[in-house]
Design an enzyme around this catalytic site. Structure first.
Site, PDB file in Angstrom:
ATOM      1  N   SER A   1       0.824  -1.203   0.000  1.00 55.75           N
ATOM      2  CA  SER A   1       0.000   0.000   0.000  1.00 55.75           C
ATOM      3  C   SER A   1       0.859   1.254   0.000  1.00 55.75           C
ATOM      4  O   SER A   1       1.958   1.260   0.553  1.00 55.75           O
ATOM      5  CB  SER A   1      -0.890   0.021   1.240  1.00 55.75           C
ATOM      6  OG  SER A   1      -1.813  -1.020   1.184  1.00 55.75           O
TER       7      SER A   1
ATOM      8  N   ASP B   1     -10.644  -1.004   9.905  1.00 56.80           N
ATOM      9  CA  ASP B   1     -11.657  -1.064   8.841  1.00 56.80           C
ATOM     10  C   ASP B   1     -13.048  -1.315   9.418  1.00 56.80           C
ATOM     11  O   ASP B   1     -14.043  -0.818   8.896  1.00 56.80           O
ATOM     12  CB  ASP B   1     -11.309  -2.176   7.834  1.00 56.80           C
ATOM     13  CG  ASP B   1     -10.204  -1.753   6.874  1.00 56.80           C
ATOM     14  OD1 ASP B   1      -9.928  -0.538   6.791  1.00 56.80           O
ATOM     15  OD2 ASP B   1      -9.629  -2.621   6.200  1.00 56.80           O
TER      16      ASP B   1
ATOM     17  N   GLU C   1     -28.566  10.191 -12.475  1.00 58.04           N
ATOM     18  CA  GLU C   1     -28.291  10.049 -11.048  1.00 58.04           C
ATOM     19  C   GLU C   1     -27.103  10.946 -10.683  1.00 58.04           C
ATOM     20  O   GLU C   1     -26.277  11.277 -11.530  1.00 58.04           O
ATOM     21  CB  GLU C   1     -27.946   8.590 -10.745  1.00 58.04           C
ATOM     22  CG  GLU C   1     -29.116   7.654 -10.935  1.00 58.04           C
ATOM     23  CD  GLU C   1     -30.136   7.802  -9.829  1.00 58.04           C
ATOM     24  OE1 GLU C   1     -30.085   7.029  -8.868  1.00 58.04           O
ATOM     25  OE2 GLU C   1     -30.991   8.706  -9.921  1.00 58.04           O
TER      26      GLU C   1
END
Lengths: 425, 254, 189
Positions: free
Chosen positions: A220, A245, A288
């Site tokens: 990451s 998380d 949308e």
């Protein structure tokens, strides 16, 4: 050479499986001990949130499909039967409907995270490009899903979006007829959109898997944008990031629940409660909210082919972003000039959203053009030039010592204490 | 409760503003009304909804269909099984074919759809000066402004202002986009007599029938909100718990 | 996988009080998550049960006036054929007099009909063997050796009370829930 995988598990059942198919070892390596930069902030929750949302969308979608009829004569009523007669059908449907918005919200924040912390730069270019493929697949899936309830917005959205392809020179109209399977949006169109709307999420899931594999090769990025250097810079994914998380997931689910249970229609359009009528276009047709900025880019050019090209270009430009940004520094924290520009980009995207929601008249047209121009200027001119002009701030030595100081000392946390949990990894 | 409602409204307004969901309308926005089903804890006023059903049956249903509703659904506004059977049996609905293969009508059952005033859209147009009376099943959801708008239409009939050119067969309505509406004023003071003598001025009738129409548009609303309160409370608790665990786990790192 | 890691951290830090508090918190959190997942799964499972419109159609009313003695009609209830047969006096007498020992699933005739309505036999028209629809409800159909119904699939035979008299079917034809609303009207379901 044939043989068994050398498993560390002692439980005989797990060991038996793991020696033959090392999924337990794999999971432990990729999600248990996986070394993860220790300095993530909550922006790094959004990848996990997007995955959870995808799973929720697929689960609710599969159960909705059990009661949905992809036929122009039945579609609207079958959706209303789900809302009124199927046990908890309203819950499945509102979750799916609002879930689409939640998915885009989460993914847009995830993308912003990438912009801000330079997550697309070497060596994560392919990871980023796979992400752009995911975005495109999401857009296609969301668009086809929106057609299925066969309300007025479904029908006219399908008509307008499929007509974009008529801008292609020479073969445009042929392509559109092929997309429709007829001479207007009709039953064959609805049928194939249902089929593809069911298929694409599984493709999406596969591409998400590749996204994760690529992530686990490069590791990451992190808020400092510097590479992991020593084991002190990392923490095992579990329990540190599984729990972090989870916190983010709970907060996200609260937002999701508020939409589903209390304001399920807010993000929708009243016109979609009227069955599709091929003879009458509603007075205000708007896509949308998650498509509004792109819709605004489409309308900012008073030329059919130009508008369509620009709209597709606005996403395709993201594919080459890793090479447009010439700065070697990733995180905007250390890029004093890039930082204001990224906020201007976000502002102009919000402005484009507002433009997309209004009739193209007066100031809205001007604003739309200015913001569209900025969008492309940002990627095509500002980013390449900034890398040359900008003098980045000095980068920290490492993640575990984020503040520059005399080597071996300083730092906001005692090096010894911080090192302790790392001895294992 | 007030602040929760305000926060919800504020959040909704913010989003609507950001994304421009509240599309620009040239007509006058209808004034906000107090609704029993508004807010986080709102539920339907069943007595009002039942009066609304009476108004629908006596007035609206002469022109407007309600295709998505079945008589059995009336249990949702508190009618018992015997009442529902009686209501259903009082109308003649298509019940299939007779032995000669011809379509026949018979008394409705709880499983019958609400009887439509016209066999199809063409017949409805023919009987209404070319205008199609919209189906009312989802009318509150299908109009910008929702219940307030429908209430505004029902109470917004006025004499046209001077210089306003009203077309033949049209009526002036304050809240209808463009002000020219084909539907003649449907509700008058005292038009519908309620058992028990509930007030029946135009505003009362409009309020009751809109409550009924809001229910037919969102029959799941009460169950949805009650489940939502439980879901949000549970998730808030889980947020606290996971955050506490996270703090403990990360304590040794920071 | 949580276990070895948790154990490892415990060993390293040696702060049992913090650890046990954390473990309790963890336990509560994991239980909460499990309850949440279960609550979330329930609507999915429930959505596969019969919906309100399906349940609403689960009762039918049948007018018996046109059915002559010796004849039967077939009506549909929950997607299944229901045999309604008007038995003659002779058929009733035979059904009542048949000794129970002669049957595969012995049930007296009185338990197969509603009291006072012995001329009406109402059964679910599905063979208890493997689900075929037996013949015999129309006067022109073969009715088997016992005058009731005959299943063409595997040769099972039923008498006029719907009791199985010849295999391979193991059980009598099932009786649907029904009631007489008047002498000439029944409501099934």
């Amino acid at each position: 050479m044939a043989g068994l995988y050398k498993s560390d598990y002692e439980n005989p059942v797990i060991r038996w499986i793991d020696t033959r198919l090392p999924i337990f070892s794999l999971m432990q390596k990729e999600y248990g001990t996986f070394p993860t930069p220790r300095n993530f902030n909550y922006f790094w929750n959004f990848g996990a949130l997007a995955l959870v949302t995808l799973v929720i969308m697929m689960a609710t979608g599969i159960f909705l499909a059990m009661n949905y009829s992809p036929n122009t004569g039945l579609a609207f009523d079958s959706v209303q039967r789900i809302m009124r007669d199927v046990n908890y059908g309203w819950l499945l449907r509102y979750t799916h409907q609002n879930g689409a918005s939640m998915f885009f919200m989460v993914v847009y924040i995830h993308i912003f995270r990438g912009f801000y912390y330079g997550s697309y730069k070497y060596p994560r270019e392919l990871l980023w490009m796979i992400g752009v493929v995911i975005l495109l697949l999401m857009m296609a899936t969301a668009f086809m899903g929106y057609v299925l309830p066969w309300g007025q917005m479904s029908y006219w959205g399908a008509t307008v979006i499929t007509n974009l392809f008529s801008a292609i020179p020479v073969i445009g109209q042929t392509v559109v007829t092929w997309l429709w399977g007829g001479f207007s949006v009709d039953n064959p169109t609805l049928n194939r959109f249902f089929s593809l709307h069911y298929l694409l999420p599984f493709v999406l899931f596969g591409v998400v898997f590749l996204h994760v594999v690529a992530l686990h090769i490069t590791g990451s990025n992190n808020p400092l944008g510097i590479e992991v250097k020593t084991p002190q810079d990392t923490l095992p994914f579990h329990p540190y990031y599984t729990i972090k998380d989870s916190v983010g997931l709970c907060v996200f689910l609260i937002v999701f629940a508020v939409f589903v249970f209390f304001v399920p229609h807010t993000l929708g359009d009243p016109n979609n409660f009227i069955p599709a009528n091929p003879l009458q276009t509603p007075a205000d047709i708007v896509p949308e909210w998650y498509f509004l900025p792109f819709y605004a880019i489409l309308r900012s050019v008073p030329n059919k082919l130009g508008g369509v090209t620009l709209m597709f270009a606005s996403i395709l430009v993201l594919f080459v972003l890793p090479w447009l940004d010439t700065s070697p520094v990733r995180s905007a924290r250390f890029r004093p000039l890039y930082r204001p520009f990224i906020f201007v980009l976000v502002l102009s995207l919000f402005a484009l959203g507002a433009v997309g929601a209004h009739k193209p008249e007066g100031l809205w047209v001007v604003l739309g053009r200015v913001c569209t121009a900025y969008y492309f200027l940002h990627f095509l001119v500002i980013l390449p030039v900034l890398g040359v002009l900008e003098r980045p701030l000095p980068l920290p030595e490492s993640i575990s010592r984020p503040v520059l100081g005399p080597p071996g000392g300083g730092g906001p946390m005692p090096a010894g204490a911080a090192a302790k949990p790392m001895e294992k990894s | 409760m007030r602040s929760v409602r305000r926060a919800t409204v504020a959040a909704a307004l913010l989003l609507a503003g950001l994304f421009g969901i509240a599309a620009a309308q040239e007509s006058v926005p209808p004034p906000k009304q107090e609704w029993s089903f508004g807010g986080v804890f709102g539920t339907y006023d069943l007595a009002a909804a039942q009066r609304g059903f009476q108004i629908y049956s006596e007035v609206c249903s002469n022109c407007h269909s309600m295709r998505l509703m079945y008589y059995r659904d009336l249990s949702g506004i508190g009618l018992n099984e015997a009442q529902i059977k009686a209501v259903a049996a009082s109308v003649q609905v298509p019940v299939g074919l007779n032995d000669q293969g011809e379509p026949v009508n018979g008394p409705g059952t709880p499983a019958s759809r609400f009887k439509s005033p016209f066999p199809n859209d063409l017949a409805a147009r023919a009987a209404n000066n070319g205008a199609l009376p919209p189906d009312l099943s989802l009318i509150v959801n299908a109009r910008e402004g929702g219940a307030d708008y429908v209430y505004g239409i029902l109470t917004g009939y006025q004499d046209p202002p001077e210089n306003f050119k009203l077309q033949e067969g049209m009526n002036y309505n304050e809240y209808f986009p463009g002000h020219q509406i084909a539907m003649p004023r449907p509700l008058q003071d005292g038009q519908v007599e309620f058992a028990g003598g509930a007030p029946n001025a135009t505003a009362d009738e409009a309020h009751d029938v809109v409550t009924f129409l809001a229910w037919t548009s969102n029959p799941e609303l009460v169950e949805r909100k009650q489940m939502g309160i439980r879901a949000v409370l549970f998730l808030t608790l889980m947020t606290g718990l996971t955050y506490a665990v996270k703090r403990k786990i990360w304590a040794e790192v920071h | 996988m949580a276990e070895p890691l948790a154990a490892a951290t415990t060993a390293q830090h040696g702060q049992p009080d913090i650890v046990s508090k954390r473990d309790f918190l963890k336990l509560v959190t994991i239980s909460g998550a499990a309850i949440g997942a279960g609550a979330f799964a329930w609507p999915f499972i429930a959505s596969m049960n019969p919906s309100r419109d399906v349940l609403a159609l689960s009762s039918v009313e049948v007018d018996l006036t046109p059915v002559q003695a010796g004849q039967g009609i077939t009506v549909v209830w929950r997607g299944k054929p229901i045999f309604v047969r008007h038995r003659t006096e002779a058929e009733i007498k035979e059904a009542v007099d048949t000794p129970l020992q002669a049957m595969i699933e012995p049930v007296p005739d009185a338990d197969r009909v509603k009291p006072g309505h012995a001329q009406w036999i109402v059964v679910i028209g599905i063979c208890t063997h493997l689900g075929c629809v037996p013949l015999g409800n129309k006067p022109t159909d073969p009715r088997g050796d016992y005058g009731g119904w005959f299943c063409p699939c595997h040769g099972s035979q039923y008498d006029t009370a719907g009791r199985v008299r010849h295999g391979p079917a193991p059980l009598n034809l099932f009786l649907p829930p029904y009631a007489f609303e008047s002498d000439t009207k029944i409501r099934i379901g």
